[in-house]
Design an enzyme around this catalytic site. Sequence first.
Site, PDB file in Angstrom:
ATOM      1  N   GLN A 190       0.824  -1.203   0.000  1.00 55.23           N
ATOM      2  CA  GLN A 190       0.000   0.000   0.000  1.00 55.23           C
ATOM      3  C   GLN A 190       0.860   1.256   0.000  1.00 55.23           C
ATOM      4  O   GLN A 190       1.622   1.482   0.933  1.00 55.23           O
ATOM      5  CB  GLN A 190      -0.920  -0.006   1.227  1.00 55.23           C
ATOM      6  CG  GLN A 190      -1.789   1.222   1.380  1.00 55.23           C
ATOM      7  CD  GLN A 190      -2.597   1.186   2.668  1.00 55.23           C
ATOM      8  OE1 GLN A 190      -2.291   0.416   3.574  1.00 55.23           O
ATOM      9  NE2 GLN A 190      -3.622   2.003   2.746  1.00 55.23           N
TER      10      GLN A 190
ATOM     11  N   GLU B 224      -8.913  -1.500   5.178  1.00 49.68           N
ATOM     12  CA  GLU B 224      -7.635  -1.640   5.881  1.00 49.68           C
ATOM     13  C   GLU B 224      -7.833  -1.654   7.388  1.00 49.68           C
ATOM     14  O   GLU B 224      -7.284  -2.502   8.094  1.00 49.68           O
ATOM     15  CB  GLU B 224      -6.694  -0.500   5.502  1.00 49.68           C
ATOM     16  CG  GLU B 224      -5.362  -0.588   6.243  1.00 49.68           C
ATOM     17  CD  GLU B 224      -4.536   0.679   6.160  1.00 49.68           C
ATOM     18  OE1 GLU B 224      -3.320   0.593   6.416  1.00 49.68           O
ATOM     19  OE2 GLU B 224      -5.088   1.753   5.871  1.00 49.68           O
TER      20      GLU B 224
ATOM     21  N   SER C 132      -3.502   7.076  12.835  1.00 52.36           N
ATOM     22  CA  SER C 132      -3.251   7.261  14.263  1.00 52.36           C
ATOM     23  C   SER C 132      -4.553   7.287  15.054  1.00 52.36           C
ATOM     24  O   SER C 132      -5.621   7.601  14.526  1.00 52.36           O
ATOM     25  CB  SER C 132      -2.477   8.557  14.498  1.00 52.36           C
ATOM     26  OG  SER C 132      -3.294   9.684  14.202  1.00 52.36           O
TER      27      SER C 132
END
Length: 389
Positions: free
Chosen positions: A130, A248, A372
């Site tokens: 990716q 993902e 994050s």
Amino acid sequence: MSDLSAFREEAEAFMKAAAPAALVGARKGRFDGFWGGRVHAGSDAELAWRDAMVEKGWTAPTWPKAYGGGGLAKDEARIIEQLLEELQLPPPVVGFGLAMIGPTLLDYGTEAQKSQHLPGITRGEIRWCQGYSEPGAGSDLASLSCQAADEGDHFVINGQKVWTSHADKSDWIFCLVRTGPKEPKRAGITFLLIDMASPGVTARPIPLISGSSPFCEVFFDEVRVPKANVIGSVNEGWPIAKALLGYERGMIGEAMGGELVGVEATLAKSRAEALRAPGRRESLARWAMEERCFRVTLERIAQQMKAGQNPGTLSSIMKVVGSELKQQRWQLEMDLAGPEGLGWSGESFAAEDLDITREWLRSRGNSIEGGSTEIQLNIIATRVLGLPR
């Protein structure tokens, strides 16, 4: 007997007959299996298991048969996954192809793109990585600057990606590039597929504090890529990029859930004196209850994903909770190990204790990779809970 009961009996009989003895009981998690591609050739047992499941289309049970899938309904696909767990067999094929770019191609790819790429994914012949984050575009992904210059029937790519997992072992990369430098930043991004064997592509591993790492830097120097490799339309890749992020984050949540071990296993290898510390048993019990809740939630969401439904913003919840639980798990392991968890190498420390130290260090990155925690909490607040920005 119901149709599903009959399917389960037939599937179980097939898997027991087809599974090599060396793999029975070898399951470690949902994403610990045959990654395939040009580097991971696979053992004889892995290849035999892969081939048997490919013939049934069960490496991608719900994908259309035309692309190498099984064409199964979601209830049937769930039975396949349940049997893999019950028989303690590893998945026949794993990787970002099945978990991320494959579902995205099914959603957005042309017929030619699906026919070109999906069969190789189901067979584990092509390994994908990716290309999203850049040195100056991590949490603010839309500020990416990897340039794609229009040269007629192809683009010329120049720039860099970073934190690209397994890039040094991958055959292709799904990549975000800037094709509209004068457009608003989200409007000038294109979703592009790039062959890692193309001249000008370089992957360089990044070491981590834990001593090992899947991460790499990827450099593009005058890399020519056909425009036929654009997914969707030029300058309109941002919605596709966000859709893939849903897959993902769901994958990361599932992977972390699969790596969590029950409290019984943690207690079994604990030192009795460590368990007598104030609050230690309470911490273990609380963690065990949260882990169980997380697993039940994962099972529900996993069925949506197997049915081809993008988990969307729910994946951010999976990502945050999975990251925190995994970090808590390894912190508990370190607390229980005490001084034995301070080793890095040497015969004075047991191999198991050295593994705990390195896994604890590695887990520090879980709340950063894949988006994050701060970014995920913003997504949950605004898109799930509907709170004002």
